[in-house]
Design an enzyme around this catalytic site. Structure first.
Site, mmCIF file in Angstrom:
data_model
loop_
_atom_site.group_PDB
_atom_site.id
_atom_site.type_symbol
_atom_site.label_atom_id
_atom_site.label_comp_id
_atom_site.label_asym_id
_atom_site.label_seq_id
_atom_site.Cartn_x
_atom_site.Cartn_y
_atom_site.Cartn_z
ATOM 1 N N ASP A 85 -2.477 -14.871 -7.288
ATOM 2 C CA ASP A 85 -3.981 -15.015 -7.393
ATOM 3 C C ASP A 85 -3.959 -14.857 -8.494
ATOM 4 O OD1 ASP A 85 -1.619 -12.561 -8.051
ATOM 5 O OD2 ASP A 85 -2.221 -11.585 -6.295
ATOM 6 N N ASN A 151 -0.460 -0.193 -2.095
ATOM 7 C CA ASN A 151 -1.210 0.194 -0.660
ATOM 8 C C ASN A 151 -1.711 -0.908 0.001
ATOM 9 O OD1 ASN A 151 -2.311 -1.648 -2.341
ATOM 10 N ND2 ASN A 151 -4.277 -1.302 -2.960
ATOM 11 N N HIS A 153 -1.462 -4.300 0.088
ATOM 12 C CA HIS A 153 -1.805 -5.904 -0.369
ATOM 13 C C HIS A 153 -1.285 -6.411 0.113
ATOM 14 C CE1 HIS A 153 -1.859 -4.764 -4.969
ATOM 15 N NE2 HIS A 153 -0.548 -5.525 -4.576
ATOM 16 N N GLU A 158 -6.941 -6.531 -1.016
ATOM 17 C CA GLU A 158 -7.553 -4.919 -1.509
ATOM 18 C C GLU A 158 -7.749 -4.020 -0.436
ATOM 19 O OE1 GLU A 158 -5.204 -4.654 -3.806
ATOM 20 O OE2 GLU A 158 -6.642 -3.155 -5.554
HETATM 21 P P1 PGA Z 1 5.610 -5.713 -7.694
HETATM 22 O O1 PGA Z 1 4.654 -5.622 -5.858
HETATM 23 O O2 PGA Z 1 4.336 -6.196 -8.597
HETATM 24 O O3 PGA Z 1 5.601 -4.859 -8.041
HETATM 25 O O4 PGA Z 1 6.024 -7.049 -7.798
HETATM 26 C C1 PGA Z 1 3.514 -6.820 -5.927
HETATM 27 C C2 PGA Z 1 1.971 -6.527 -5.205
HETATM 28 O O5 PGA Z 1 1.892 -5.386 -5.785
HETATM 29 O O6 PGA Z 1 1.461 -6.692 -5.059
#
Ligand code: PGA
Length: 255
Positions: A85, A151, A153, A158
């Site tokens: 992403d 959440n 994701h 999302e």
């Molecule tokens: P992190 O979690 O940023 O704690 O590695 C993964 C995410 O929020 O996609």
């Protein structure tokens, strides 16, 4: 349990659903065990393709793989690596660039050159970038290395996101803005839109490693594993995937 999982410590398993769970003591152990699985999944297949998340959670895995690449026990240079992403409107030279993070932690240390790295460009034609990504991913993804959002994701898929969602531009939820703020300073520093590999692409991977650490992930991991399979917890769709290994530390998955 498969012979190839020997040496791991499965604490729960749902073999009929293809989901196995490994509990580890800490991020270093997570890195080693996940790296073993990456080598097992990709190592013997010269042109295999994998999706690599950025974020804090998978960093020990890439560090472990980079050490193996340096000592010659793992040759990643012929693999193809897909970024997961990127924020919209962020260039590769911006300190918040997830493309630059992917390059620093995955492509460069593993010796994956530009021709074998599939990246997003948050400054370019976004629709065309998504179309191109899905066209390349349709060639087959062998592995996805993913973290779990607070959440539920995966990438920036999302809630609510269904299992057929393609690679696309999304708006970040407040939960994602909050959790990303720790990387960039404050919530105001977090871009509000992102491009994410689609759920369809992630679920098409031959194997998914879901990496989860920290007490703040405990409740959402519980929902992923034991709640309803629902678009409201996108990662719960992994329960319908044939080959998922969840690796979680004791803080996220208490005994
Ligand atoms: P992190 O979690 O940023 O704690 O590695 C993964 C995410 O929020 O996609």
């Amino acid at each position: 349990m498969r012979a190839s999982m020997t040496g791991l410590m499965p604490v729960l398993s749902f073999p009929s659903m293809g989901l196995r769970i490994v509990r580890v003591a800490d991020p270093v152990e997570l890195g080693r065990i996940a790296a073993d699985l990456v080598v097992e999944t990709l190592g013997a297949r010269g042109s295999a393709a994998f999706v690599a998340a950025t974020g804090a959670t998978p960093m020990p895995v890439y560090a472990d793989l980079a050490a193996r690449a340096r000592d010659g026990s793992f040759d990643a240079s012929t693999l193809r690596a897909f970024q997961l992403d990127e924020y919209v409107g962020i260039s590769r030279t911006d300190r918040r660039s997830l493309t630059a993070w992917f390059d620093r932690s995955v492509a460069a240390p593993l010796g994956i050159d530009d021709e074998r790295a599939v990246r997003f460009d948050g400054m370019a034609d976004l629709v065309e970038g998504c179309r191109r990504y899905d066209a390349v991913a349709a060639g087959g993804l062998d592995l996805a290395i993913l973290g779990l959002g607070p959440n539920g994701h995966l990438g920036f898929n999302e809630p609510p996101t269904g299992p057929r969602a393609p690679t696309r531009v999304v708006h970040l939820t407040p939960a994602s803005v909050r959790s990303n703020a720790r990387y960039w300073g404050s919530e105001d520093d977090v871009p509000r839109r992102a491009i994410t590999a689609g759920m369809a692409q992630l679920l098409s991977a031959g194997r998914v490693l879901l990496l989860v650490t920290g007490p703040h992930k405990r409740d959402i991991l519980d929902a992923v594993l034991h709640g309803p399979v629902s678009d409201d917890v996108p990662a719960s769709h992994l329960r319908r995937h044939p080959d998922v290994v969840v690796i979680a530390d004791v803080a996220a998955l208490p005994p």
